[in-house]
Structure formats: structure tokens, C-alpha cells
Design an enzyme around this catalytic site. Structure first.
Site, PDB file in Angstrom:
ATOM      1  N   CYS A 119      36.125 -17.386  16.381  1.00 27.78           N
ATOM      2  CA  CYS A 119      37.457 -16.744  16.350  1.00 27.78           C
ATOM      3  C   CYS A 119      38.601 -17.725  16.610  1.00 27.78           C
ATOM      4  CB  CYS A 119      37.512 -15.587  17.333  1.00 27.78           C
ATOM      5  SG  CYS A 119      36.234 -14.366  17.046  1.00 27.78           S
ATOM      6  N   HIS A 252      44.804 -14.122  18.688  1.00 24.90           N
ATOM      7  CA  HIS A 252      43.615 -13.625  17.992  1.00 24.90           C
ATOM      8  C   HIS A 252      43.511 -12.124  18.235  1.00 24.90           C
ATOM      9  CE1 HIS A 252      39.661 -12.878  16.676  1.00 24.90           C
ATOM     10  NE2 HIS A 252      39.123 -12.803  17.878  1.00 24.90           N
ATOM     11  N   ASN A 282      38.697  -6.796  14.382  1.00 28.84           N
ATOM     12  CA  ASN A 282      38.595  -8.229  14.687  1.00 28.84           C
ATOM     13  C   ASN A 282      38.025  -8.943  13.462  1.00 28.84           C
ATOM     14  OD1 ASN A 282      37.873 -10.768  15.593  1.00 28.84           O
ATOM     15  ND2 ASN A 282      36.963 -10.059  17.502  1.00 28.84           N
TER      16      ASN A 282
HETATM   17  N1  ACO Z   1      31.225   4.389  21.141  1.00 32.50           N
HETATM   18  C1  ACO Z   1      31.003   5.186  22.200  1.00 32.50           C
HETATM   19  N2  ACO Z   1      30.551   4.730  23.389  1.00 32.50           N
HETATM   20  C2  ACO Z   1      30.320   3.421  23.491  1.00 32.50           C
HETATM   21  C3  ACO Z   1      30.522   2.530  22.438  1.00 32.50           C
HETATM   22  C4  ACO Z   1      30.995   3.059  21.212  1.00 32.50           C
HETATM   23  N3  ACO Z   1      31.226   2.293  20.126  1.00 32.50           N
HETATM   24  N4  ACO Z   1      30.210   1.289  22.843  1.00 32.50           N
HETATM   25  C5  ACO Z   1      29.823   1.386  24.124  1.00 32.50           C
HETATM   26  N5  ACO Z   1      29.884   2.684  24.531  1.00 32.50           N
HETATM   27  C6  ACO Z   1      29.573   3.222  25.825  1.00 32.50           C
HETATM   28  C7  ACO Z   1      28.534   2.392  26.586  1.00 32.50           C
HETATM   29  O1  ACO Z   1      27.238   2.769  26.191  1.00 32.50           O
HETATM   30  C8  ACO Z   1      28.825   2.771  28.009  1.00 32.50           C
HETATM   31  O2  ACO Z   1      28.251   4.016  28.275  1.00 32.50           O
HETATM   32  P1  ACO Z   1      27.583   4.328  29.720  1.00 32.50           P
HETATM   33  O3  ACO Z   1      28.714   4.198  30.702  1.00 32.50           O
HETATM   34  O4  ACO Z   1      27.077   5.711  29.570  1.00 32.50           O
HETATM   35  O5  ACO Z   1      26.534   3.282  29.899  1.00 32.50           O
HETATM   36  C9  ACO Z   1      30.345   2.944  28.028  1.00 32.50           C
HETATM   37  O6  ACO Z   1      30.747   3.141  26.650  1.00 32.50           O
HETATM   38  C10 ACO Z   1      31.089   1.771  28.596  1.00 32.50           C
HETATM   39  O7  ACO Z   1      30.576   0.574  27.994  1.00 32.50           O
HETATM   40  P2  ACO Z   1      31.140  -0.823  28.367  1.00 32.50           P
HETATM   41  O8  ACO Z   1      30.443  -1.874  27.558  1.00 32.50           O
HETATM   42  O9  ACO Z   1      31.141  -0.963  29.862  1.00 32.50           O
HETATM   43  O10 ACO Z   1      32.636  -0.671  27.845  1.00 32.50           O
HETATM   44  P3  ACO Z   1      33.880  -1.592  28.107  1.00 32.50           P
HETATM   45  O11 ACO Z   1      34.931  -0.822  28.756  1.00 32.50           O
HETATM   46  O12 ACO Z   1      33.495  -2.921  28.691  1.00 32.50           O
HETATM   47  O13 ACO Z   1      34.363  -1.862  26.630  1.00 32.50           O
HETATM   48  C11 ACO Z   1      34.365  -3.568  24.964  1.00 32.50           C
HETATM   49  C12 ACO Z   1      33.529  -2.551  25.717  1.00 32.50           C
HETATM   50  C13 ACO Z   1      35.393  -2.829  24.113  1.00 32.50           C
HETATM   51  C14 ACO Z   1      33.453  -4.365  24.032  1.00 32.50           C
HETATM   52  C15 ACO Z   1      35.062  -4.483  25.977  1.00 32.50           C
HETATM   53  O14 ACO Z   1      34.139  -5.027  26.887  1.00 32.50           O
HETATM   54  C16 ACO Z   1      35.813  -5.582  25.312  1.00 32.50           C
HETATM   55  O15 ACO Z   1      36.794  -5.350  24.656  1.00 32.50           O
HETATM   56  N6  ACO Z   1      35.401  -6.831  25.487  1.00 32.50           N
HETATM   57  C17 ACO Z   1      35.993  -7.920  24.818  1.00 32.50           C
HETATM   58  C18 ACO Z   1      35.109  -8.241  23.720  1.00 32.50           C
HETATM   59  C19 ACO Z   1      35.801  -8.510  22.441  1.00 32.50           C
HETATM   60  O16 ACO Z   1      36.930  -8.191  22.194  1.00 32.50           O
HETATM   61  N7  ACO Z   1      35.029  -9.146  21.606  1.00 32.50           N
HETATM   62  C20 ACO Z   1      35.468  -9.493  20.342  1.00 32.50           C
HETATM   63  C21 ACO Z   1      34.737 -10.685  19.921  1.00 32.50           C
HETATM   64  S1  ACO Z   1      35.100 -11.989  20.955  1.00 32.50           S
HETATM   65  C22 ACO Z   1      36.466 -12.557  20.471  1.00 32.50           C
HETATM   66  O17 ACO Z   1      36.915 -12.277  19.405  1.00 32.50           O
HETATM   67  C23 ACO Z   1      37.132 -13.435  21.388  1.00 32.50           C
END
Ligand code: ACO
Length: 325
Positions: A119, A252, A282
């Protein structure tokens, strides 16, 4: 006299197939994977993304974006003396996407190569092109970010497959005595390789490992917010500018919450942040040039304004480019 790299024109391309969160949720439900528009919007800010057609590769998307950028710059492919493509999803193991783009544009002869920094790839590519222009080895460069991340997603993994989209963005950089790119800043730290990776490779005609995207979302989130502030500050310091000088922050486009946190840390108001993650998802190396082109074409970005472009991605890699548009 200092030679600057100045943006002469921008372009972008999004594949025709557009899926809203509801469309994607319906497709995933058929495979027994549950998600919702509410969850995706609340956690990421994403509302829609584009997916390439089966026959389209990164080089096709990149070539469309390049044609637009050439048109905006008012030059032809023959005027280019450097082509760099940032991508982690090339058409083939080799040759590079850049050489394919060169051929599709009908050009030949100038150096063409790919940069792989996930990225942060476009920031890396822009920095390399800037260095080559400043050194006098190039005068007119085409720099592209192009990705088909839909090819490396695991559609059984709802924590990642809802986040990404396909697309391409491009800029034409020319040597100029007018600013130009003011400062650049690049970093990497390989100890974080496992928090965002595609752990597979080609081996004797087959695939070894698991060639789909794996991510520790929370680890990525934490790391991203910290380094995006640090690299922006480093570029500002190199140019003797402060956060108050930023007219547009173009980070990004991974997640609206990362972008908002970064803007807050940099004391840049949210209305100065260019946001396209809602419509594109993304798109990895394509996200920054896609956002840049969007805001140039809708008239928000004006000549003479100061832009902070910054990225973070797998590796981990991160960096920024501060420029006068
Ligand atoms: N739909 C519904 N529920 C979901 C989904 C989905 N697509 N994905 C996860 N869940 C659920 C999980 O199973 C979990 O359920 P549980 O509590 O019953 O176990 C709950 O949602 C919370 O999951 P988390 O992984 O803790 O959610 P979080 O608040 O951390 O959000 C996310 C996840 C959006 C990926 C976040 O961590 C994030 O934005 N991280 C940054 C990663 C990113 O942007 N990556 C892009 C690539 S890297 C880059 O470009 C730099």
C-alpha cells in the site's frame, strides 16, 4: 538551480463492476459468509468497491489510467523517458507490469520497472521517480499505482474480503525549475511481515503456501496511525513547513478511522482530507493516485496548493511525499 519534479497531469481508472456493501453481502451470503452494510460502514467507512473483470489485469487498469494522465498533461507516450508501476498484484511473475503498460501505450525504449511496497508502493515509486528527475536521468516520468486485490482475497474471510477493491491511478511528473515535490520520506521494518501478507509463492508449476491476504487488523491499525503521523512530520521538517501549511492531506485509503486519527494527530481538519475509501475501498498502491486524481478533477485541488501524500502497507513499509501542486 534546483530541479523539481512537478505533476503535469493525473489520471485514474476504475473497473466497470461496482459492488455496494449490500451487493457484496448478498454475494457472500450465498457462500455462507455473513456481513452487513452497517458493520462495514461503521468499522471502515467503506460503502462500495470496484472489481476487475476476469480478463482484466493490473496492466489493463494501469494503461487506462496512464492514457488519462497523458491526456491531462497534453503529452504523448513518446515523450516519456521513465515508467514506474507500483503493484503487488502483477499480471505475471515477470515481465513487469510497467513493460506491459509501455507496450500497450505504443512506446518503447525508456526504462520501465515495477516497485513492490504494497500500500506504500505509489509513495515509493513517486520518490524513486523524483530522485531520477533530480539527478537528471529522467525528465518526464509516468508513475502508476495499479492493483487487482480481488484476485488475492479469501472470500471466506469476512474480516478482510470486505475491505479491498481494484483500480489504478497515474501521474505524469516533469522536470521543472518550479516546485514540485518538496520532500520525501521512506521507511520499512520487516519484523512486521506477518501482520499483513499473502503467504504463498509459485513453486515448480504449483503454488506453495496460501496465496490469499492475511491480516491482523488491530495490529495494522495501531501501527498505521503512529507511522503516518511520524512520516508526515518528517517530510514537513525536511521542507521547513508545518502542519498548518498542508492544504490537502491525501493518505492511503484503507480505513476512515485511520485517516481521521492521522488528521487529528497532524491537526489537519477533516475537511482537508481527501476521502475516496467510501467509494473505492482499499485499492492498495492505487489508492493515493486515485484519490489525488479525484480531487484534481472535481476542482478541489488547485495549482499552487501544498499536498501531503502518505502511505503505509505490508512489509511493513511507510512513507510520505510533500509537494506543491
Ligand atoms: N462483517 C461482520 N462482522 C465482522 C466482519 C464483517 N465483515 N469482520 C469481522 N467481524 C466481526 C468479528 O468476527 C468480531 O466478532 P466477535 O466480536 O463476535 O468475535 C467483531 O466483528 C469485531 O472484530 P474485530 O476484528 O475486533 O473488529 P475491529 O473493530 O478490529 O475492526 C478492522 C476490524 C476493520 C479490520 C480493523 O481492525 C481495521 O480497520 N484495521 C486496520 C486494517 C486495515 O485497514 N487494513 C487494510 C490493509 S492494511 C493497509 O492498507 C495499511
Amino acid at each position: 538551480m534546483r530541479i523539481f519534479s512537478r505533476i503535469l497531469g493525473t489520471g485514474s481508472y476504475l473497473p466497470e463492476k461496482r459492488l455496494t456493501n449490500a451487493d457484496l453481502a448478498a454475494e457472500l451470503a450465498q457462500q455462507g459468509v455473513e456481513t452487513s452494510d452497517d458493520w462495514i460502514v461503521e468499522r471502515t467507512g467503506i460503502r462500495a468497491r470496484h472489481f476487475a473483470a476476469d480478463a482484466q489485469g493490473s496492466s489493463d487498469l494501469a494503461t487506462e489510467a496512464a492514457r488519462q494522465a497523458l491526456g491531462a498533461a497534453g503529452i504523448s507516450a513518446d515523450d516519456l523517458d521513465l515508467i514506474i508501476v507500483a503493484t503487488s498484484t502483477p499480471d505475471m511473475v515477470f515481465p513487469s507490469v510497467a513493460t506491459m503498460v509501455q507496450h500497450k501505450l505504443g512506446a518503447a525504449g525508456c526504462p520501465a520497472f515495477d516497485v513492490q511496497a504494497v500500500c506504500s508502493g505509489f509513495i515509493y515509486a513517486l520518490t524513486i521517480a523524483d530522485s531520477m528527475i533530480q539527478s537528471g536521468s529522467a525528465k518526464c516520468a509516468l508513475v502508476i499505482g495499479s492493483e487487482v486485490f480481488s484476485r488475492i482475497l479469501d472470500f471466506q474471510d469476512r474480516t478482510t474480503c470486505v475491505l479491498f477493491g481494484d483500480g489504478a491511478g497515474a501521474v505524469i511528473l516533469e522536470a521543472s525549475d518550479q516546485p514540485g515535490i518538496l520532500a520525501t520520506d521512506l521507511h520499512a521494518d520487516g519484523k512486521y511481515k506477518d501482520i499483513l501478507c499473502v503467504p504463498g509463492h509459485v513453486n515448480r508449476g504449483g503454488i506453495l503456501g496460501d496465496p490469499v491476504l492475511k491480516m491482523d487488523g488491530q495490529a495494522v491499525f495501531k501501527l498505521a496511525v503512529g507511522v503516518l503521523e511520524d512520516t508526515a512530520r518528517a517530510s514537513l521538517a525536511k521542507a521547513n513547513l508545518t502542519d498548518a501549511d498542508i492544504d490537502w492531506l491525501i493518505p492511503h485509503q484503507a480505513n476512515i478511522r485511520i485517516m481521521q486519527s492521522t488528521a487529528k494527530k497532524l491537526k489537519v481538519s477533516v475537511d482537508k482530507v481527501v476521502v475516496t475509501v467510501d467509494q473505492h475501498g482499499n485499492t492498495s498502491a492505487a489508492s493515493i493516485p486515485l484519490a489525488l486524481d479525484t480531487a484534481v478533477r472535481d476542482g478541489r485541488i488547485q495549482r499552487g496548493q501544498t499536498l501531503m501524500l502518505e502511505g503505509v502497507g505490508g512489509g511493513f513499509t511507510w512513507g510520505s511525499v510533500l509537494l506543491r501542486y
